[in-house]
Design an enzyme around this catalytic site. Structure first.
Site, mmCIF file in Angstrom:
data_model
loop_
_atom_site.group_PDB
_atom_site.id
_atom_site.type_symbol
_atom_site.label_atom_id
_atom_site.label_comp_id
_atom_site.label_asym_id
_atom_site.label_seq_id
_atom_site.Cartn_x
_atom_site.Cartn_y
_atom_site.Cartn_z
ATOM 1 N N ARG A 69 0.844 -1.204 0.000
ATOM 2 C CA ARG A 69 0.000 0.000 0.000
ATOM 3 C C ARG A 69 0.876 1.249 0.000
ATOM 4 N NH1 ARG A 69 -5.075 1.337 -1.534
ATOM 5 N NH2 ARG A 69 -6.268 2.508 0.025
ATOM 6 N N THR A 100 -8.387 0.376 -10.591
ATOM 7 C CA THR A 100 -7.912 -0.832 -9.927
ATOM 8 C C THR A 100 -8.061 -2.029 -10.850
ATOM 9 O OG1 THR A 100 -8.524 0.056 -7.782
ATOM 10 C CG2 THR A 100 -8.269 -2.308 -7.891
ATOM 11 N N THR A 105 -3.579 -1.160 -7.837
ATOM 12 C CA THR A 105 -4.419 0.039 -8.009
ATOM 13 C C THR A 105 -3.611 1.314 -8.158
ATOM 14 O OG1 THR A 105 -6.252 1.290 -6.999
ATOM 15 C CG2 THR A 105 -4.587 0.479 -5.499
ATOM 16 N N SER A 148 -10.191 -0.844 0.305
ATOM 17 C CA SER A 148 -11.293 -1.808 0.236
ATOM 18 C C SER A 148 -10.868 -3.065 -0.512
ATOM 19 C CB SER A 148 -12.475 -1.199 -0.517
ATOM 20 O OG SER A 148 -12.894 -0.026 0.104
ATOM 21 N N GLY A 167 -13.184 -1.663 -8.006
ATOM 22 C CA GLY A 167 -14.437 -0.928 -7.864
ATOM 23 C C GLY A 167 -14.561 -0.220 -6.537
ATOM 24 N N GLY A 168 -13.422 0.212 -5.987
ATOM 25 C CA GLY A 168 -13.446 1.011 -4.762
ATOM 26 C C GLY A 168 -14.179 0.314 -3.640
HETATM 27 N N1 GLU Z 1 -8.262 2.901 -3.953
HETATM 28 C C1 GLU Z 1 -9.293 1.937 -3.756
HETATM 29 C C2 GLU Z 1 -8.948 1.034 -2.578
HETATM 30 O O1 GLU Z 1 -7.827 0.806 -2.307
HETATM 31 C C3 GLU Z 1 -9.546 1.094 -4.947
HETATM 32 C C4 GLU Z 1 -10.091 1.885 -6.072
HETATM 33 C C5 GLU Z 1 -10.763 1.047 -7.138
HETATM 34 O O2 GLU Z 1 -11.092 -0.093 -6.897
HETATM 35 O O3 GLU Z 1 -10.965 1.521 -8.253
HETATM 36 O O4 GLU Z 1 -9.810 0.544 -1.951
#
Ligand code: GLU
Length: 573
Positions: free
Chosen positions: A102, A391, A409, A456, A477-478
């Site tokens: 990360r 991502t 991501t 996420s 997908g965040g």
């Molecule tokens: N930055 C998000 C995360 O780490 C993921 C973004 C995405 O899935 O498009 O949870």
């Protein structure tokens, strides 16, 4: 609008070798070995890059790294070496290791990082430019994973990505759409505009052969000199300088921030759901704890009898999801900065108590976080409802039965819009809570120097009651990621669907607030009146950025699955 591009293929089990079971005195399971391996990724060219490593005798880790690098080239909007990721690896006996790659905040960051004139800024205001950029983690993650589990030479893993970046690749409809929708970030830097846009400012047409020679040079240098080429010298200096000198939102990132980056081994998070062992990535991602809570809180309900056409089934999933997301919002953050009560959050007795709140006949209405064992006194925090586009998830199983589930991501589409050496820098720091305290107390996921923002991402492995791997999966997908992963697991384990069918099931997303979002144009949309009758007041059919990839093991054979909403594909060895 949800963009559907139905270009996918599922590797036919008939084309794949069978499985040979090896008798063993295994701690968990007899190891599985396969006559051939497989890769499932969001782009066929990246899946092929990974499969080429398997054919050359590489491990699942080798193939996963080659896939990650190739995705940077062909799906530059979604992931790459300018971002970070999480890697979950299992050997054939089910021994799991996880690596946290990360991004980290610069040492100078603090709770008022996303403030101006005493007021928190909006998400869109801080994405382009420097303050959203965290120190990238994917190359450090890859180097650590390769040192532990690689079989091929480091340089070999880079060969497909270098070739594609140098010789060019055809622009996909999905990349084209992303360029059209995200012109503000994709074209923020001149380097991005030159790569992907015509002189009239329009994205290059679908099918155009795009070359990224600067990225080929960067990858070549890292392939020859190792991760230190990325984290020191010219590249590290360029990252810090680009972020500091960003035309918008310049950030005081220093060279020491970049050179000091380290990927970390973390303990995996595992729990049992209906005799299956569900394992994934722990903090700083909320992935594993949230997926597991959604599932475990549903265990007392007979989802199989209800089936996927039952509004009651989706109501129960909604309620479980909202409970899980409330805990996620309050407790999940970087474990190096905040005590995250992982054992308490995944304790079956705690989750049974949470589950007892669920009424099959009526929505709970307002949902709040629970108090798991070991919980620090934290205030309520908001559960972000954003669904992003930056991502990619990919999975690999090799012929020796090793599996890798890896989510990579750059956060939003094209990350921060800043380009260094042909790759986009992430905007991962926007995954922090912008407001650092609530009710006068600090929130867990506030910005701090050196800290990793809560994620996420949920790279997941599922083991059958006999201990053998049943399913490897994850999603992009965040904040919808845990919802997508849990739904796919329910589809396979409770509704007895193939992973492909389970991925194709519609998605329902219910973060902790009152709002329930359903995928438009699906059977869930037609269930809205039934859900309203169960008390759900705010239900919206809204497009989300959804993309799941998986490989399942059926009768000792590998069967790939890729999201029909994407260009993803599974490729056999
Ligand atoms: N930055 C998000 C995360 O780490 C993921 C973004 C995405 O899935 O498009 O949870």
């Amino acid at each position: 609008m949800l963009i559907r591009k139905v270009i996918f293929a599922v590797a036919s089990p008939l084309l794949l070798g069978g499985c040979e079971s090896v008798a063993a005195r295994a701690p968990r399971a007899a190891p599985s070995v396969f006559a051939a391996g497989m890769v499932s990724a969001a782009d066929p060219r990246a899946a092929e890059a990974g499969a080429a490593m398997l054919r050359a005798g590489g491990s699942a880790t080798d193939a996963a790294i080659a896939t990650m690098l190739a995705l940077n080239v062909v799906e530059p909007q979604s992931s790459g070496i300018g971002g970070g990721g999480f890697y979950v690896e299992s050997d054939a006996r089910g021994h799991i290791e996880t690596i946290d790659g990360r991004e980290t905040a610069p040492a100078a960051a603090n709770g008022r990082w996303f403030y101006r004139n005493g007021q928190p800024l909006r998400f869109g205001e801080v994405v382009p430019g420097g303050t959203s950029v965290g120190v990238p983690g994917n190359i450090a993650l890859a180097a650590k994973a390769h040192a532990e589990h690689g079989r091929l030479a480091w340089a070999a893993l880079f060969a497909p990505a270098i070739r594609i970046a140098r010789d060019g690749f055809a622009m996909t409809p999905r990349l084209h759409d992303a360029l059209a929708r995200s012109a503000q970030t994709a074209g923020f830097d001149l380097a991005g505009r030159e790569l992907f846009y015509a002189a009239d400012g329009q994205p290059l047409p679908v099918g155009t052969i795009v070359r990224d020679p600067a990225l080929a040079v960067s990858l070549e240098a890292i392939s020859r000199g190792g991760a230190k080429v990325f984290y020191s010298g010219t590249n590290a200096a360029k990252i810090a300088a680009r972020v500091r000198g960003a035309p918008r939102n310049p950030s005081p990132m220093t060279l020491a921030d970049v050179t000091g980056y380290a990927a970390r081994n973390r303990p995996p998070v595992c729990g049992e759901y209906r005799q299956y062992r569900i394992c994934g990535m722990g903090p700083p991602t909320s992935g594993a704890t949230t997926v597991y809570a959604i599932l475990k809180q549903l265990e007392r309900f007979d989802l199989t009898a209800l089936g996927p056409d039952s509004p009651t089934a989706w109501h129960l999933i909604t309620e479980s999801m909202r409970l899980a997301y409330a805990d996620r919002a309050r407790y999940l953050a970087d474990p190096d900065y905040v005590r995250v009560p992982v054992a308490g959050l995944t304790d079956p007795a705690y989750l049974r108590r949470r589950s007892a709140l669920i009424d099959p006949a009526r929505t709970l209405g307002v949902v709040t976080a629970g108090t798991p064992a070991g919980a620090p006194p934290l205030p309520r925090a908001d559960s972000a409802a954003a669904a992003e586009h930056g991502t990619s998830h990919f999975v690999v199983i090799d012929r020796a039965g090793n599996a890798v589930s890896y989510t990579s991501t750059i956060e939003s589409a094209f990350g921060s819009g800043l380009v260094v050496g042909g790759y986009y820098l992430n905007n991962e720091l926007t995954d922090f809570d912008f407001v650092p305290e609530q009710d006068g107390r600090p929130v867990a996921n506030r910005v701090e120097g050196g800290k990793r923002p809560r994620s996420s991402m949920a790279p997941t492995l599922v083991y059958a009651p006999d201990g053998k791997l049943r399913l490897a999966l994850g999603a992009a997908g965040g904040t919808t990621i845990p919802a997508q992963v849990a739904k796919t697991i329910i589809g396979v384990l409770d509704w007895h669907l193939t992973a492909q069918q389970a991925i194709a099931l519609p998605v329902l997303f219910a973060p902790a607030g009152q709002t329930v979002i359903v995928e438009p144009g699906t059977r869930l949309e037609s269930m809205i009146p039934a859900l309203v009758a169960l008390g759900h007041g705010d239900i919206r059919a809204r497009g989300m950025s959804l993309k799941t990839n998986a490989i399942e093991v059926i009768g000792g054979r590998l069967v790939g699955a890729a999201d029909p909403r994407s260009e993803g594909r599974a490729v056999g060895e």
